[in-house]
Design a protein around this motif. Structure first.
Motif, PDB file in Angstrom:
ATOM      1  N   ALA A   1       0.876  -1.241   0.087  1.00  0.00           N
ATOM      2  CA  ALA A   1      -0.016   0.062  -0.002  1.00  0.00           C
ATOM      3  C   ALA A   1       0.899   1.195   0.066  1.00  0.00           C
ATOM      4  O   ALA A   1       0.430   2.209  -0.381  1.00  0.00           O
ATOM      5  CB  ALA A   1      -0.884  -0.041   1.189  1.00  0.00           C
ATOM      6  N   GLU A   2       2.216   1.238   0.527  1.00  0.00           N
ATOM      7  CA  GLU A   2       2.903   2.401   0.528  1.00  0.00           C
ATOM      8  C   GLU A   2       3.842   2.688  -0.591  1.00  0.00           C
ATOM      9  O   GLU A   2       4.273   3.835  -0.599  1.00  0.00           O
ATOM     10  CB  GLU A   2       3.600   2.252   1.814  1.00  0.00           C
ATOM     11  N   ILE A   3       4.126   1.600  -1.265  1.00  0.00           N
ATOM     12  CA  ILE A   3       5.122   1.601  -2.329  1.00  0.00           C
ATOM     13  C   ILE A   3       4.707   2.596  -3.509  1.00  0.00           C
ATOM     14  O   ILE A   3       5.591   3.657  -3.698  1.00  0.00           O
ATOM     15  CB  ILE A   3       5.200   0.445  -3.054  1.00  0.00           C
ATOM     16  N   PRO A   4       3.414   2.765  -3.880  1.00  0.00           N
ATOM     17  CA  PRO A   4       2.987   3.802  -4.906  1.00  0.00           C
ATOM     18  C   PRO A   4       3.376   5.286  -4.156  1.00  0.00           C
ATOM     19  O   PRO A   4       3.901   5.971  -5.077  1.00  0.00           O
ATOM     20  CB  PRO A   4       1.578   3.595  -5.144  1.00  0.00           C
ATOM     21  N   ARG A   5       2.923   5.623  -3.307  1.00  0.00           N
ATOM     22  CA  ARG A   5       3.445   6.857  -2.662  1.00  0.00           C
ATOM     23  C   ARG A   5       4.765   7.043  -2.351  1.00  0.00           C
ATOM     24  O   ARG A   5       5.363   8.168  -2.650  1.00  0.00           O
ATOM     25  CB  ARG A   5       2.555   7.023  -1.386  1.00  0.00           C
ATOM     26  N   GLN A   6       5.443   6.230  -1.600  1.00  0.00           N
ATOM     27  CA  GLN A   6       6.760   6.369  -1.171  1.00  0.00           C
ATOM     28  C   GLN A   6       7.763   6.052  -2.167  1.00  0.00           C
ATOM     29  O   GLN A   6       9.063   6.627  -1.738  1.00  0.00           O
ATOM     30  CB  GLN A   6       6.811   5.475  -0.076  1.00  0.00           C
ATOM     31  N   VAL A   7       7.593   5.413  -3.230  1.00  0.00           N
ATOM     32  CA  VAL A   7       8.536   4.833  -4.108  1.00  0.00           C
ATOM     33  C   VAL A   7       8.295   5.525  -5.810  1.00  0.00           C
ATOM     34  O   VAL A   7       9.224   5.752  -6.378  1.00  0.00           O
ATOM     35  CB  VAL A   7       8.778   3.420  -4.032  1.00  0.00           C
ATOM     36  N   LEU A   8       6.842   5.082  -6.017  1.00  0.00           N
ATOM     37  CA  LEU A   8       6.661   5.377  -7.491  1.00  0.00           C
ATOM     38  C   LEU A   8       5.986   6.785  -8.050  1.00  0.00           C
ATOM     39  O   LEU A   8       6.069   6.892  -8.891  1.00  0.00           O
ATOM     40  CB  LEU A   8       5.649   4.226  -7.927  1.00  0.00           C
ATOM     41  N   SER A   9       5.769   7.415  -6.938  1.00  0.00           N
ATOM     42  CA  SER A   9       5.097   8.619  -7.156  1.00  0.00           C
ATOM     43  C   SER A   9       5.886   9.558  -7.675  1.00  0.00           C
ATOM     44  O   SER A   9       7.304   9.580  -7.685  1.00  0.00           O
ATOM     45  CB  SER A   9       4.478   9.265  -6.017  1.00  0.00           C
ATOM     46  N   ASP A  10       5.492  10.654  -8.517  1.00  0.00           N
ATOM     47  CA  ASP A  10       6.345  11.626  -9.041  1.00  0.00           C
ATOM     48  C   ASP A  10       7.229  12.379  -7.937  1.00  0.00           C
ATOM     49  O   ASP A  10       8.363  12.535  -8.059  1.00  0.00           O
ATOM     50  CB  ASP A  10       5.340  12.664  -9.878  1.00  0.00           C
ATOM     51  N   ARG A  11       6.552  12.711  -6.676  1.00  0.00           N
ATOM     52  CA  ARG A  11       7.200  13.397  -5.600  1.00  0.00           C
ATOM     53  C   ARG A  11       8.375  12.329  -5.208  1.00  0.00           C
ATOM     54  O   ARG A  11       9.328  13.109  -4.970  1.00  0.00           O
ATOM     55  CB  ARG A  11       6.238  13.499  -4.611  1.00  0.00           C
TER      56      ARG A  11
END
Length: 216
Positions: free
Chosen positions: A166-176
């Motif tokens: 659940a955290e990988i998209p936000r913490q690793v994959l997002s533009d930010r």
């Protein structure tokens, strides 16, 4: 183009390709001599679109640092959006598929050369700390792009712990997240070596790395 990353070379049949394109098998063979010819054409088309988009990021007019940042950001975003393609190419290449091996050997180096050219330009401008060119390249790629490929491999193999999914998209994959890794990596690349930054001494404020007395 969805069948190749979904099925891979070995499971990809002429019949399936013809059906996907709305063609008879005979018409498919009229257009392509073989499955290998089709796969070669497909990969070349995919490559040309991506490389055209990459080179648009490195046009003259902004600093070499910003061009390098743009190129790496594009490469990371492309890896994120095309994880299935990249993992399929690597798997087919590793399994000895000749047409994929040929593609990887002859085309993938173009992306490397774009980054190495920018790094060389930055070195001539005195931007980077001393390091070998491939060391700089590997550092940047492993920091910015490789985490995206690790995510793809672990998910494909069912190895990603549920707590992380659940955290990988936000913490690793997002533009930010990608921009954050870029900022960190480029800051380190530009940092002066420790001995220069400390006036040639390995100590800080008169202290030895081993403590006040210099003993372990």
């Amino acid at each position: 183009m969805r069948l190749y990353p979904e099925l891979g070379y070995h499971r990809l049949s002429v019949r399936a390709l013809a059906a996907e394109a709305g063609l008879s098998s005979g018409m498919f063979h009229h257009l392509f001599d073989s499955k290998d010819a089709f796969v070669a054409t497909l990969l070349q088309h995919k490559y040309e679109l991506a490389f055209q988009a990459l080179t648009a990021q490195v046009q003259e007019g902004v600093s070499v640092l910003e061009r390098l940042r743009g190129a790496l950001f594009f490469m990371a975003c492309y890896a994120r959006e095309h994880q299935d393609w990249i993992m399929r190419l690597l798997a087919d290449g590793a399994s000895g598929v000749a047409v994929v091996e040929h593609f990887l050997q002859n085309q993938s180096g173009s992306y490397r050369d774009v980054v190495l050219t920018l790094l060389d330009e930055g070195e001539r401008a005195g931007l980077w700390r001393p390091a070998e060119p491939l060391q700089r390249f590997c550092y940047l790629m492993s920091s910015v792009v490789v985490p995206i490929l690790i995510d793809a491999r672990m998910r494909a193999g069912g190895l990603m712990p549920a707590a992380l999914q659940a955290e990988i998209p936000r913490q690793v994959l997002s533009d930010r997240a990608i921009r954050e890794r870029l900022d960190w990596s480029l800051a380190v690349l530009q940092r002066a070596p420790v001995d220069e930054a400390l006036g040639g001494s390995a100590s800080v404020a008169g202290m030895s790395p081993l403590g006040d007395s210099g003993r372990a």
